[in-house]
Design an enzyme around this catalytic site. Structure first.
Site, PDB file in Angstrom:
ATOM      1  N   GLU A 107       0.821  -1.226   0.000  1.00  0.00           N
ATOM      2  CA  GLU A 107       0.000   0.000   0.000  1.00  0.00           C
ATOM      3  C   GLU A 107       0.849   1.268   0.000  1.00  0.00           C
ATOM      4  O   GLU A 107       0.334   2.369   0.112  1.00  0.00           O
ATOM      5  CB  GLU A 107      -0.995  -0.021   1.170  1.00  0.00           C
ATOM      6  CG  GLU A 107      -0.475  -0.486   2.488  1.00  0.00           C
ATOM      7  CD  GLU A 107      -1.560  -0.668   3.562  1.00  0.00           C
ATOM      8  OE1 GLU A 107      -2.731  -0.379   3.313  1.00  0.00           O
ATOM      9  OE2 GLU A 107      -1.195  -1.079   4.679  1.00  0.00           O
ATOM     10  N   CYS A 165      -7.401  -6.271  -1.108  1.00  0.00           N
ATOM     11  CA  CYS A 165      -8.355  -6.172   0.010  1.00  0.00           C
ATOM     12  C   CYS A 165      -8.837  -4.735   0.211  1.00  0.00           C
ATOM     13  O   CYS A 165      -9.651  -4.474   1.088  1.00  0.00           O
ATOM     14  CB  CYS A 165      -7.760  -6.727   1.301  1.00  0.00           C
ATOM     15  SG  CYS A 165      -6.335  -5.806   1.862  1.00  0.00           S
ATOM     16  N   ASP A 210      -5.053   2.795   0.702  1.00  0.00           N
ATOM     17  CA  ASP A 210      -3.847   3.571   0.980  1.00  0.00           C
ATOM     18  C   ASP A 210      -2.973   3.710  -0.247  1.00  0.00           C
ATOM     19  O   ASP A 210      -2.341   4.747  -0.451  1.00  0.00           O
ATOM     20  CB  ASP A 210      -3.046   2.914   2.115  1.00  0.00           C
ATOM     21  CG  ASP A 210      -3.591   3.331   3.467  1.00  0.00           C
ATOM     22  OD1 ASP A 210      -3.821   4.540   3.651  1.00  0.00           O
ATOM     23  OD2 ASP A 210      -3.809   2.463   4.319  1.00  0.00           O
TER      24      ASP A 210
END
Ligand code: PEP
Ligand code: MG
Length: 565
Positions: A431, A502, A455
Site C-alpha cells: 500500500e 483487500c 492507501d
C-alpha cells in the site's frame, strides 16, 4: 420537498423517517445556593455520581453489549472517577455557590470547549464521551432520562453531524434503513462498516441538520448521492419502485450463495471478506464467504483507555477462527495511526499523521504490545487456519524484523509451556509506493501479498483518502495505480506467490474485471458486497478482458481507462 446533495459512501435507496441523533439537550437552571445549602449539594453530588457509576458498572457487566461498547462505558466511568472532576465540582459548589446541576454543567461545558478546540483528532473525539457522561449524570439528577437510540426502529434513517467508529458499533445491532452525516468520508471506517451492512449512506450532506425535523419523511438516494426531505407523492412512488427493484436484485443475488466464484473461462478466484469488528462474522457466514481476507484489528486499540491483553485478543481471534474453519482468517496486525486514532498507543501529535507513525511502524516502536498480539495470533492458530499480514510495509527490512519477533514470541511461548501453532502463511500489505517498487524483494520474504488500494491510491497520488475537498484526485483507475497493481502481481507470480486485493477497489463491481485481467488471484470485499462481486466474477471472461488490457495499460488518463471499462 427539499433535495440536498451528498457523497454516497454506500449505494442503494433507503426510504424512512428521519431520526436526528443530536447532542443531548437538557434545560439547566443557573441557580446560586445559600451557604447553608452547600453541604447538602455536596452530598447530593456524591450520591448521584455513585448512582451513575453503579449504573455504568451494571451495563459494563451486561455481556449482550459488544466489547467495544463496554470499553466506551469504562472510559465514561473514568471521567466520573477523575479526581480533577471531583475537585472542580466541589469548588464550584463550595466557593462559587453553584447549585449541583449548574456546577456539573459548567465543568462539562469547559471540558468540551477545551477538547473541541485542540488540534488533535483523538482528543477532539473525546467531546462525544464528555457529552454522553454529562447527559447521563444531569438527566439522572433531573429525572429526565432518554436513551439516544430509544425510539430508533426499522423505519429510521439516522441523521447526525458525524459518526464515530464506536457509535457505528452501537448502531450495528439496530435494524435501520440508512445513515446520513453532514461530515465524513468514503474511506472512513464508519463508511466501510455501512457498506458491510448494506446500508445506504451519504456523507457530506452540508446543511442537512438545519433543514430537517425529527420524524420527517426521508429518502436517501445512495446511487446518485441525494437526500430528499419530505418527498412528493410522485417522487416517493418513483423511489419505492427503485427500492423494490433493488430488493429483488439483492434477493436474486442470494441464489449465488452456494455457487463457486469461477470466471467464465474457468479461473477460480478466491473471494473472501473484510471485517472491521467481530460482529460482522454473521454476515461473513451468511454469504458463505471462503474466509476472511482482512481482519482489521484496530477496534481493539481505539476508543478505549486500556490495552487489550494477550488473553482478550486470543479469545477474540479464536472465536472468529473457529467460526470460519476450515477457511482462512487473515489477521492484520495493528494498523492504527493516520485516520485511525488511538490514545493508548503512545502516538504523539504529528503534523503529517498519514506519513507518520502508523501501521507496522507503531508495532515496531511498541514491541511489547506487538508481541502480545503476535502471541495471541500464534495461540489462536491452533483452532483453525490463520494467515498473518502486516500493514504499511515499506520494504524488506520491516519484514525481517517482524519475522525475528515471531521467532522470539514462539520461543517465549515454548518456554512458558503454552501451546501454539507457528505454521501460518505470512503476508505483506502492498500500500506504499516503495513496497510496489520493491515487490519482487518483498515477495521473496512472503507467502502472499495483499494490495491495500485505499492507501495505495492515497500514497501514489498524494491525495488524502479522507479529504472530501480533493476527492476528485482520488482515482482508482489512474494509470499509476493500474501499473502499480500490475507490477506487484507480476513480481509476486514470478516468485510463485498469490496476490489478493483487500482495498475497497475490490468491492466496486466496475473494477473487478480489470483486477482479474491484471492477474489478481484473490479478492477480499465488504461482506455486504460479496454476492455482487461474485456475480461479476462469474460473468467475467478473463481471456477476453486481457485483450482489452493492453489498451488500458497504454491509456494516458483515468478518464480514458474509465471509458474502456
Ligand atoms: C487499504 O489501505 O486498502 C486497506 C485495506 O487498509 P485500511 O483501509 O484499513 O487502511
Ligand atoms: Mg491501509
Amino acid at each position: 420537498m427539499k433535495k440536498i446533495k451528498g457523497n454516497s459512501v454506500s449505494i442503494g435507496v433507503a426510504i424512512g423517517k428521519a431520526k436526528i441523533i443530536n447532542k443531548h439537550e437538557l434545560y439547566i437552571k443557573n441557580k446560586k445556593i445559600l451557604k447553608s445549602e452547600i453541604k447538602f449539594e455536596l452530598s447530593r453530588f456524591k450520591e448521584d455520581v455513585k448512582f451513575v457509576i453503579n449504573e455504568l458498572d451494571k451495563l459494563i457487566q451486561d455481556y449482550t453489549y459488544s466489547k467495544e461498547n463496554r470499553d466506551i462505558l469504562e472510559s465514561h466511568k473514568l471521567i466520573l472517577q477523575d479526581p480533577e472532576f471531583n475537585k472542580r465540582i466541589s469548588i464550584l459548589i463550595s466557593e462559587d455557590q453553584n447549585c449541583l446541576e449548574q456546577a456539573i454543567n459548567t465543568y462539562f461545558t469547559e471540558a468540551i470547549d477545551i477538547f473541541s478546540n485542540v488540534n488533535n483528532k483523538y482528543l477532539s473525539h473525546k467531546v462525544n464521551d464528555f457529552e454522553d457522561v454529562a447527559y447521563r449524570l444531569l438527566s439522572h439528577i433531573k429525572g429526565e432520562r432518554k436513551d439516544i437510540l430509544e425510539d430508533v426502529d426499522e423505519n429510521s434513517i439516522l441523521i447526525m453531524e458525524n459518526i464515530s467508529p464506536s457509535f457505528v458499533t452501537t448502531v450495528f445491532d439496530k435494524n435501520i434503513q440508512g445513515l446520513c452525516t453532514e461530515r465524513g468520508s468514503r474511506n472512513s471506517h464508519s463508511s466501510i462498516i455501512a457498506r458491510s451492512m448494506n446500508l445506504p449512506m451519504l456523507v457530506n450532506t452540508m446543511g442537512l441538520l438545519g433543514n430537517i425535523k425529527d420524524g420527517e419523511d426521508l429518502i436517501i438516494d445512495g446511487n446518485d448521492g441525494y437526500v430528499i426531505i419530505s418527498p412528493t407523492k410522485s417522487v416517493l412512488k418513483k423511489y419505492e419502485a427503485i427500492c423494490k427493484k433493488e430488493k429483488n436484485i439483492q434477493k436474486g443475488l442470494l441464489s449465488l450463495i452456494d455457487k463457486e466464484s469461477i470466471t467464465k473461462d474457468g479461473k477460480k478466484i478466491k473471494l473472501m471478506s473484510n471485517i472491521e469488528i467481530p460482529q460482522e462474522i454473521d454476515q461473513v457466514l451468511k454469504y458463505n464467504s471462503t474466509g476472511i481476507g482482512l481482519f482489521r484489528t484496530e477496534f481493539l486499540f481505539i476508543d478505549r483507555e486500556d490495552l487489550p491483553t494477550e488473553e482478550e485478543q486470543y479469545k477474540i481471534y479464536k472465536d472468529i477462527v473457529e467460526q470460519c474453519k476450515p477457511n482462512p482468517v487473515t489477521i492484520r496486525t495493528i494498523d492504527v495511526g493516520g485516520d485511525k486514532l488511538s490514545n493508548i498507543l503512545n502516538i504523539t501529535y504529528e503534523q503529517n499523521p498519514n506519513l507518520g507513525c502508523r501501521g507496522i511502524r507503531i508495532s515496531l516502536q511498541n514491541i511489547p504490545i506487538f508481541k502480545q498480539q503476535i502471541k495471541a495470533i500464534l495461540r489462536a492458530n491452533i483452532h483453525g487456519n490463520i494467515k498473518i499480514m502486516f500493514p504499511m510495509i515499506s520494504g524488506v527490512e520491516e519484514l525481517l524484523k517482524v519475522k525475528e519477533i515471531i521467532k522470539i514470541c514462539s520461543k517465549e511461548l515454548i518456554n512458558a509451556g503454552i501451546t501454539f501453532n507457528a505454521d501460518m502463511e505470512l503476508g505483506a500489505m502492498i500500500e506504499i509506493p516503495s513496497a510496489v517498487i520493491t515487490s519482487d524483494l518483498i515477495a521473496e520474504e512472503c507467502d502472499f501479498l495483499s494490495i491495500g488500494t485505499n492507501d495505495l491510491i492515497q500514497y501514489i497520488l498524494a491525495v488524502d483518502r479522507d479529504n472530501q475537498s480533493i476527492s476528485d484526485y482520488y482515482k482508482p483507475t489512474h494509470p499509476s495505480v493500474i501499473r502499480s497493481i500490475k507490477l506487484t502481481v507480476d513480481n509476486a507470480h514470478k516468485h510463485g506467490i498469490k496476490v489478493a486485493v483487500c482495498g475497497e477497489m475490490a468491492s466496486e463491481k466496475e473494477y473487478v474485471k480489470l483486477l482479474l485481467a491484471l492477474g489478481v488471484d484473490e479478492l477480499s470485499v465488504s461482506p455486504g458486497r460479496l454476492l455482487l462481486i461474485k456475480k461479476e466474477i462469474i460473468n467475467c471472461d478473463i481471456a477476453k478482458m486481457k485483450l482489452k488490457l493492453e489498451k488500458i495499460l497504454s491509456c494516458k488518463t483515468s478518464t480514458d481507462v474509465d471509458k474502456l471499462l
